[in-house]
Design a protein around this motif. Structure first.
Motif, mmCIF file in Angstrom:
data_model
loop_
_atom_site.group_PDB
_atom_site.id
_atom_site.type_symbol
_atom_site.label_atom_id
_atom_site.label_comp_id
_atom_site.label_asym_id
_atom_site.label_seq_id
_atom_site.Cartn_x
_atom_site.Cartn_y
_atom_site.Cartn_z
ATOM 1 N N THR A 84 3.645 -55.034 3.115
ATOM 2 C CA THR A 84 3.663 -55.751 4.392
ATOM 3 C C THR A 84 2.331 -55.616 5.124
ATOM 4 O OG1 THR A 84 4.730 -53.835 5.446
ATOM 5 C CG2 THR A 84 6.157 -55.622 4.694
ATOM 6 N N CYS A 118 7.089 -60.009 7.005
ATOM 7 C CA CYS A 118 7.725 -60.839 5.971
ATOM 8 C C CYS A 118 8.148 -62.194 6.524
ATOM 9 C CB CYS A 118 8.933 -60.105 5.393
ATOM 10 S SG CYS A 118 8.516 -58.552 4.565
ATOM 11 N N ASN A 170 10.302 -60.702 -0.067
ATOM 12 C CA ASN A 170 10.203 -60.708 1.391
ATOM 13 C C ASN A 170 11.576 -60.727 2.053
ATOM 14 O OD1 ASN A 170 7.316 -60.959 2.629
ATOM 15 N ND2 ASN A 170 7.237 -62.165 0.752
ATOM 16 N N CYS A 176 12.940 -57.254 1.865
ATOM 17 C CA CYS A 176 12.333 -56.391 2.886
ATOM 18 C C CYS A 176 12.942 -56.647 4.259
ATOM 19 C CB CYS A 176 10.825 -56.623 2.933
ATOM 20 S SG CYS A 176 9.932 -56.066 1.476
#
Length: 437
Positions: free
Chosen positions: A74, A385, A404, A407
């Motif tokens: 990230t 994300c 993503n 996450c």
């Protein structure tokens, strides 16, 4: 024939009529390393063995490794998005948010969460600095008259009345470098001291014995301790903004190089402390592994002094972007001159207010667990994300898209567990606290 150099990337406008001066961009890649280390690594590293005691070898190690990998990615995404529009630099987190979500919505999505992290961390650093200075003096001077903890916090805060008058992040590079060195030093003391001491007699690695409800809350707290230990994303764009950029060498190249080295330092601090500390003390480890070491006294005193120096730099790294936002807002709205007078007023007021909160609520770390669950998890796991998906628009079910979204769900889970654990800790601690003790 006259050669024409390519245009330099310009800064995203703060406001239509901000009238701000162009910032100085002279930092090298290694500046980003120690700035990021200072922002990311905190005294919370000393509580990682305690978190391991509630999670155990397998889950604890897995959560640490998983968080390390996710947050490195990230951070990479934020670094890449800094100049995602050719010729424009998004020097502030919420500038990037406004580009992704729109001028009005983007500001309100990003800025409140970023401020929670910045202001909350500053209050926690004040409390931590005061406590460590108090502990150092108690060890170094056994015969000295005891002083209330609130006074030590105020003494620590007074240092920042002077340091906060430095112009920007570049001007505190020396302080930040010293802080980064100190973080590596006291982390090394913690795990080397634990290794030298060896395992305590009858060490046990079973889960701590407690009620089911209490254990659940403490597991939530342990998850929050580990996952938010990798924070630092709230100021990464501000750090990158100090690095020069050109079309042939964008700022993302030196910034990413510095970030990788920062994460290397992070790994050699976090993993040995967590694993060796838990190996040495098992389920009986203290919430601060230095306390468990007990002796030699001079080494414990030195480690506390190192933490004290480190949080001086950490306070400034998180405060400088806040100062910039407030000062430029005042200049734009009230048409005042951006000079020494404004700087003295804004920054001294901020230091005074954060010091007051730290003195009044020295269990603010629990409050940060309550509110910081939104700020830390969001700015570190979720927002990078979401913004990446919004701007880059990867193909659905591709590796980038899937990772993503994974996450994001993980960040939401951490957000709620940290908040639940924070509520419980605030209730427990506030019921027994004597104000201004």
């Amino acid at each position: 024939m006259v050669s024409i150099s390519p245009p330099q990337p310009k800064e995203a406008p703060y406001s239509e009529k901000s009238g701000e001066n162009r910032r100085v961009r002279e930092a090298k890649w290694w500046y980003s390393t120690f700035h990021t280390v200072t922002a990311m690594i905190g005294a919370g590293v000393l509580s990682l063995p305690y978190a391991m005691a509630y999670l155990g070898w397998g889950p604890g190690t897995l959560v640490m490794a998983f968080s390390w990998c996710i947050t490195l990615n990230t951070m990479r995404q934020l670094i890449q998005l800094h100049e995602c529009v050719p010729g424009v630099r998004f020097d502030r987190y919420y500038d990037l948010g406004r580009h992704a979500f729109g001028q009005r919505l983007g500001k309100w999505i990003v800025l409140p969460q970023q401020l929670i992290v910045q202001v909350g961390c500053n209050v926690v650093y004040l409390v931590t600095g005061g406590k460590c200075l108090k502990k150092f003096m108690e060890i170094a001077c056994n015969n000295c008259t005891p002083i209330k903890q609130s006074y030590w916090i105020a003494i620590f805060g007074s240092i920042h009345f002077f340091l906060s008058q430095m112009p920007d992040i570049n001007s505190i590079s020396g302080v930040s470098l010293a802080a980064a060195i100190m973080s590596l030093s006291y982390s090394t003391i913690a795990w080397v001291g634990s290794l030298s001491r060896g395992r305590v007699p009858n060490v046990s690695y079973e889960y701590k014995k407690t009620s089911n409800a209490d254990y659940m809350f403490r597991v939530f707290n342990a998850l929050g301790q580990i996952t938010t230990a990798f924070a630092g994303h709230a100021v990464v764009l501000e750090i990158q903004s100090t690095i020069p950029s050109a079309p042939e060498k964008p700022s993302s190249i030196p910034m990413w190089r510095g970030a990788v080295w920062a994460y290397f330092v992070n790994a050699i601090c976090y993993f040995p402390v967590a694993l060796v500390g838990y190996w040495a003390f098992g389920q009986d480890v203290e919430d601060n592994v230095l306390v468990a070491l007990e002796k030699p006294a001079w080494l414990i005193a030195a480690a506390n002094l190192m933490v004290f120096v480190h949080v001086i730099g950490s306070y400034q790294i998180y405060a400088m972007p806040f100062f910039e936002v407030v000062e430029k807002t005042v200049v734009a709205r009230f048409k005042v001159t951006h000079g020494l007078g404004l700087r003295l007023f804004v920054r001294s007021t901020y230091v005074a207010l954060t010091s007051f909160v730290a003195v009044t609520f020295p269990f603010f770390g629990d409050l940060l667990g309550l509110f910081g669950g939104f700020g830390f998890a969001s700015t570190t796991y979720i927002l990078p994300c979401v913004i990446w998906l919004k701007i880059k628009k990867p193909r659905r079910f591709s590796l980038s898209w899937t990772f993503n979204w994974g996450c994001i769900f993980f960040g939401v889970f951490i957000m709620f567990t940290s908040t639940i654990g924070g509520v419980r800790n605030v209730v427990v601690d506030s019921s027994t606290y004597d104000f201004y003790s």
